[in-house]
Design a protein around this motif. Structure first.
Motif, mmCIF file in Angstrom:
data_model
loop_
_atom_site.group_PDB
_atom_site.id
_atom_site.type_symbol
_atom_site.label_atom_id
_atom_site.label_comp_id
_atom_site.label_asym_id
_atom_site.label_seq_id
_atom_site.Cartn_x
_atom_site.Cartn_y
_atom_site.Cartn_z
ATOM 1 N N LEU A 449 58.471 11.431 49.118
ATOM 2 C CA LEU A 449 57.670 10.903 50.223
ATOM 3 C C LEU A 449 56.421 10.198 49.691
ATOM 4 N N LEU A 450 55.738 10.829 48.757
ATOM 5 C CA LEU A 450 54.527 10.238 48.195
ATOM 6 C C LEU A 450 54.834 8.921 47.480
ATOM 7 N N SER A 451 55.980 8.864 46.790
ATOM 8 C CA SER A 451 56.372 7.631 46.110
ATOM 9 C C SER A 451 56.607 6.513 47.113
ATOM 10 N N SER A 452 57.258 6.837 48.237
ATOM 11 C CA SER A 452 57.491 5.834 49.267
ATOM 12 C C SER A 452 56.191 5.159 49.681
ATOM 13 N N ARG A 453 55.105 5.929 49.653
ATOM 14 C CA ARG A 453 53.820 5.443 50.155
ATOM 15 C C ARG A 453 52.875 5.026 49.023
ATOM 16 N N LEU A 454 53.442 4.807 47.827
ATOM 17 C CA LEU A 454 52.703 4.280 46.670
ATOM 18 C C LEU A 454 51.668 5.258 46.125
ATOM 19 N N THR A 607 69.148 3.997 56.850
ATOM 20 C CA THR A 607 69.634 4.493 55.562
ATOM 21 C C THR A 607 68.443 4.931 54.716
ATOM 22 N N ASN A 608 68.707 5.859 53.808
ATOM 23 C CA ASN A 608 67.622 6.410 52.984
ATOM 24 C C ASN A 608 66.873 5.334 52.211
ATOM 25 N N SER A 609 67.588 4.281 51.793
ATOM 26 C CA SER A 609 66.955 3.265 50.949
ATOM 27 C C SER A 609 65.810 2.546 51.652
ATOM 28 N N VAL A 610 65.830 2.492 52.988
ATOM 29 C CA VAL A 610 64.770 1.791 53.717
ATOM 30 C C VAL A 610 63.414 2.450 53.474
ATOM 31 N N ALA A 611 63.413 3.751 53.240
ATOM 32 C CA ALA A 611 62.138 4.459 53.012
ATOM 33 C C ALA A 611 61.467 4.025 51.715
ATOM 34 N N TYR A 612 62.196 3.316 50.838
ATOM 35 C CA TYR A 612 61.647 2.926 49.541
ATOM 36 C C TYR A 612 61.475 1.410 49.424
ATOM 37 N N LEU A 613 61.389 0.717 50.559
ATOM 38 C CA LEU A 613 61.207 -0.735 50.536
ATOM 39 C C LEU A 613 59.971 -1.147 49.747
ATOM 40 N N ALA A 614 58.902 -0.374 49.870
ATOM 41 C CA ALA A 614 57.633 -0.763 49.246
ATOM 42 C C ALA A 614 57.611 -0.556 47.739
ATOM 43 N N VAL A 615 58.577 0.207 47.189
ATOM 44 C CA VAL A 615 58.475 0.584 45.777
ATOM 45 C C VAL A 615 59.685 0.196 44.936
ATOM 46 N N GLU A 616 60.852 -0.029 45.538
ATOM 47 C CA GLU A 616 62.057 -0.316 44.763
ATOM 48 C C GLU A 616 61.891 -1.632 43.995
ATOM 49 N N PRO A 617 62.001 -1.609 42.663
ATOM 50 C CA PRO A 617 61.792 -2.837 41.873
ATOM 51 C C PRO A 617 62.755 -3.969 42.243
ATOM 52 N N LEU A 631 59.716 -6.460 57.808
ATOM 53 C CA LEU A 631 60.538 -5.249 57.759
ATOM 54 C C LEU A 631 59.725 -4.058 57.244
ATOM 55 N N VAL A 632 58.941 -4.296 56.208
ATOM 56 C CA VAL A 632 58.101 -3.230 55.653
ATOM 57 C C VAL A 632 57.106 -2.740 56.703
ATOM 58 N N LYS A 633 56.540 -3.667 57.414
ATOM 59 C CA LYS A 633 55.564 -3.303 58.453
ATOM 60 C C LYS A 633 56.234 -2.515 59.574
ATOM 61 N N ALA A 634 57.463 -2.906 59.937
ATOM 62 C CA ALA A 634 58.182 -2.210 61.011
ATOM 63 C C ALA A 634 58.471 -0.766 60.652
ATOM 64 N N VAL A 635 58.656 -0.508 59.370
ATOM 65 C CA VAL A 635 58.940 0.859 58.911
ATOM 66 C C VAL A 635 57.654 1.674 58.813
ATOM 67 N N GLY A 636 56.501 0.988 58.754
ATOM 68 C CA GLY A 636 55.232 1.699 58.669
ATOM 69 C C GLY A 636 54.779 1.969 57.256
ATOM 70 N N LEU A 637 55.255 1.140 56.309
ATOM 71 C CA LEU A 637 54.907 1.336 54.905
ATOM 72 C C LEU A 637 53.788 0.393 54.487
#
Length: 638
Positions: A449-454, A607-617, A631-637
């Motif tokens: 969770l913390l990684s998702s949020r940088l 899908t689980n991958s959406v939670a990592y939009l902000a960090v996935e290389p 899309l990132v904004k819609a997810v709240g990241l």
């Protein structure tokens, strides 16, 4: 002055390109032209095989071993005996105070087959860098060992290595009056007459670990690690050395028609000295309450004060119908196998338990765990739209019955993370950790969770705690590497994945993650090799082939990528294939419009991958596209 660095090896270095002629072990021991310090020579050199940089990493491992242990790992009274030990023996045991983190680095250097060793000095440096931060600051687990938190990670070992100076994770011995209580509960032996029932003894062990893990001031090693010592009667010294445990609880359980008999003993891990022992005979329906009784006794003899809430919980544990408890234990046994088939068997057992007793909260929490895994790409391959709402419902039912059940809070936090309920997820996971600080999975899920949020510094602290709690778990160790990968500390991630492979070379997820890390490093052939292994280990599953297609595309093999992608799209008509995984292939191919169509579908499926939009290389390729930013904004990241 001219900026050139010259490394002098006292005349013992030699060129390896073109490859040197094969040299026999006898020649190595006698011919001055290939002389060296025998105790530091790699096995492939003794075999007369070609040597390369990995042979130097073996020598580095020997040096690190000598620095922390005071002796070399392999030796004999004659050169022949020394060479034989290098070729065939395991390294000598290191002193118990050497921390598990530096052990893993040394072990990664001293793999006899160079293919299983660290592959480059950069990987070793990454592994040492990963330790430096942990040694400079105490982990949360270390802080909990002392209520006054006076200890710091001072006096750590400084290792001088090529390219820099590193601080490793070897912590100083604690003062005698503040010695950390690190407990390993070994699998209890089933001594029942008739055919043994493995689920019963393993379930008892897991139950004890769960209850003991609630005790503040005691760190309890997770079941995934201690189960590796099953059927190893002389394992206590190994446990102390490999997990850092200071106390070991072990025993036996015997089930009869009218009750259960449990013999338990607590040992000092380093010496094997008996501290406490007791025999309990109880009706089976009181077995869950007996977990609390034993936990209370262990805390008392370990001089660890129980919190008032724990004391009340242990003393008021409810009786459970034997059939309910047996179904629950069978379910946990199947859940631990972590395959799609075993998860469905576990679901059936938990549902049986709840049919017999709809108020049994642990079964609801365990059912939620199953649903979460069935809705992931790595294990279940099912749609999150199908499974995640069921996981949420089961976790909430568990908490309605027992609001103090740490496992239910953790599972609910997992659901909330992938439903993008960011604040609620953090609250649930922090609550789970407060209730049971030794729950390694709760720390892992919080780190993700913390990684998702940088929030990478916090995430790395959490996975470090999880690894301390479960040092031999491939699941935990893979997640350590994944957090490092998302934090763009890729060399360290690769080093961590290599360590994980030494624990279980057939663990599918680590090969998948290692392939991604190799691709990020530009090592296309290595990445393809890893994902080809995933396809084989996964029995040619659609998920594994889509992951291989992504690697093919990134390596420029577009025709191969599209061949596998087209096959997956056909299969999707018959069974679920993650839209997020398909989107990733299109991103790798550079087909941006198709990528966004599938990313929108992935967003709808959650899908689980959406939670990592902000960090996935991988998404760096499209990160500046306004569609991606929306899309990132819609997810709240962030």
């Amino acid at each position: 002055p001219d900026g050139q660095v010259k490394v002098l090896d006292f005349g013992l270095s030699r060129r390896v390109d073109p490859p040197a002629a094969s040299t026999s072990p006898a020649a190595i021991l006698s011919d001055a032209s290939v002389a060296g310090t025998l105790t530091h020579i790699a096995p492939e050199a003794l075999h007369g095989q070609p040597v390369d940089a990995r042979s130097d990493l073996w020598a580095l491992g020997v040096m690190l071993y000598e620095m922390v242990g005071g002796i070399v790992p392999f030796s004999g009274t004659t050169p022949f005996e020394t060479a034989n030990a290098i070729l065939h023996d395991a390294p000598r045991p290191l002193p118990s105070q050497v921390g598990p983190e530096i052990r893993r680095v040394i072990d990664g250097c001293l793999v006899k087959d160079p293919r299983g060793r660290f592959q480059s000095a950069a990987e070793v440096r990454g592994a040492l860098d990963a330790l430096s931060g942990a040694a400079r600051r105490p982990t949360a687990a270390w802080m909990r060992w002392s209520r006054t938190a006076r200890r710091t990670a001072a006096g750590a070992l400084v290792v001088a290595a090529a390219g820099g100076v590193y601080v490793t994770g070897v912590l100083p011995p604690a003062p005698a009056d503040e010695a950390p209580r690190v407990l390993a509960v070994l699998p209890f032996n089933d001594t029942s007459s008739g055919a043994p029932q493995p689920f019963f003894a393993s379930g008892l062990t897991e139950g004890l670990i769960a209850e003991l893990g609630r005790i503040d001031g005691m760190r309890v090693i997770s079941a995934a690690t201690t189960m590796r010592y099953q059927n190893r009667p002389g394992a206590v010294p190994d446990v102390a050395r490999e997990t850092g445990a200071t106390l070991v609880l072990r025993g036996s359980v015997s089930q009869g028609s009218d009750g259960v008999r449990i013999a338990a003993e607590l040992l000092e891990a380093g010496t094997g000295r008996l501290i406490w022992s007791e025999v309990y005979e109880r009706p089976i329906r009181t077995l869950q309450a007996l977990h609390g009784t034993i936990a209370t006794a262990v805390s008392r003899v370990s001089v660890v004060e129980l919190e008032e809430g724990d004391r009340a919980r242990f003393s008021t544990a409810r009786a459970v119908d034997p059939e309910v408890y047996e179904a629950y234990l069978k379910g946990r046994y199947h859940w631990n196998q972590r395959t799609e088939e075993s998860l469905r068997e576990a679901v059936a057992e938990f549902q049986t338990a709840l049919t017999l007793d709809p108020t049994y909260a642990p079964a609801y929490a365990a059912l939620a765990d199953c649903y979460n895994l069935l809705g992931t790409v790595m294990v279940g391959g099912g749609s999150p739209q199908q499974w995640r709402p069921r996981a949420s419902e089961a976790a909430i039912k568990a908490l309605q019955i027992d609001s103090g059940l740490a496992e239910a809070h953790a599972t609910l936090g997992y659901v909330q993370h992938y439903n993008w309920e960011w604040d609620a997820a953090e609250q649930s996971l922090r609550r789970a950790i407060a209730l049971n600080p030794s729950n390694a999975l709760a720390h892992i899920w919080y780190a993700n969770l913390l990684s998702s949020r940088l929030r990478f510094d916090e995430a790395i602290r959490q996975v470090t705690i999880a690894r301390d709690l479960d040092p031999l778990s491939p699941i935990v160790n893979t997640n350590v590497g994944w957090v490092l990968y998302m934090a763009r500390r890729n060399d360290e991630a690769i080093a961590q994945y290599m360590t994980t492979l030494s624990l279980n070379p057939d663990y599918v997820q680590v090969h998948t993650r290692l392939g991604d890390a190799y691709e990020l490093a530009g090592r296309h052939d290595d990445a393809i090799t890893e994902l080809t292994t995933v396809v084989r280990l996964s029995n040619d599953s659609a998920t594994s082939r889509v992951a291989l297609a992504q690697i093919y595309a990134l390596a420029g093999r577009n025709a191969d990528a599209r061949r596998l992608l087209d096959r997956a799209l056909l299969e999707r008509r018959e069974r679920y294939v993650s839209s997020g995984a398909i989107a990733n292939v299109y991103v790798a191919l550079g087909d941006t419009d198709q990528a966004f169509e599938w990313l929108e579908q992935s967003h709808r499926e959650r899908t689980n991958s959406v939670a990592y939009l902000a960090v996935e290389p991988l998404y760096d390729r499209i990160r500046q596209d306004p569609r991606f930013q929306r899309l990132v904004k819609a997810v709240g990241l962030p």
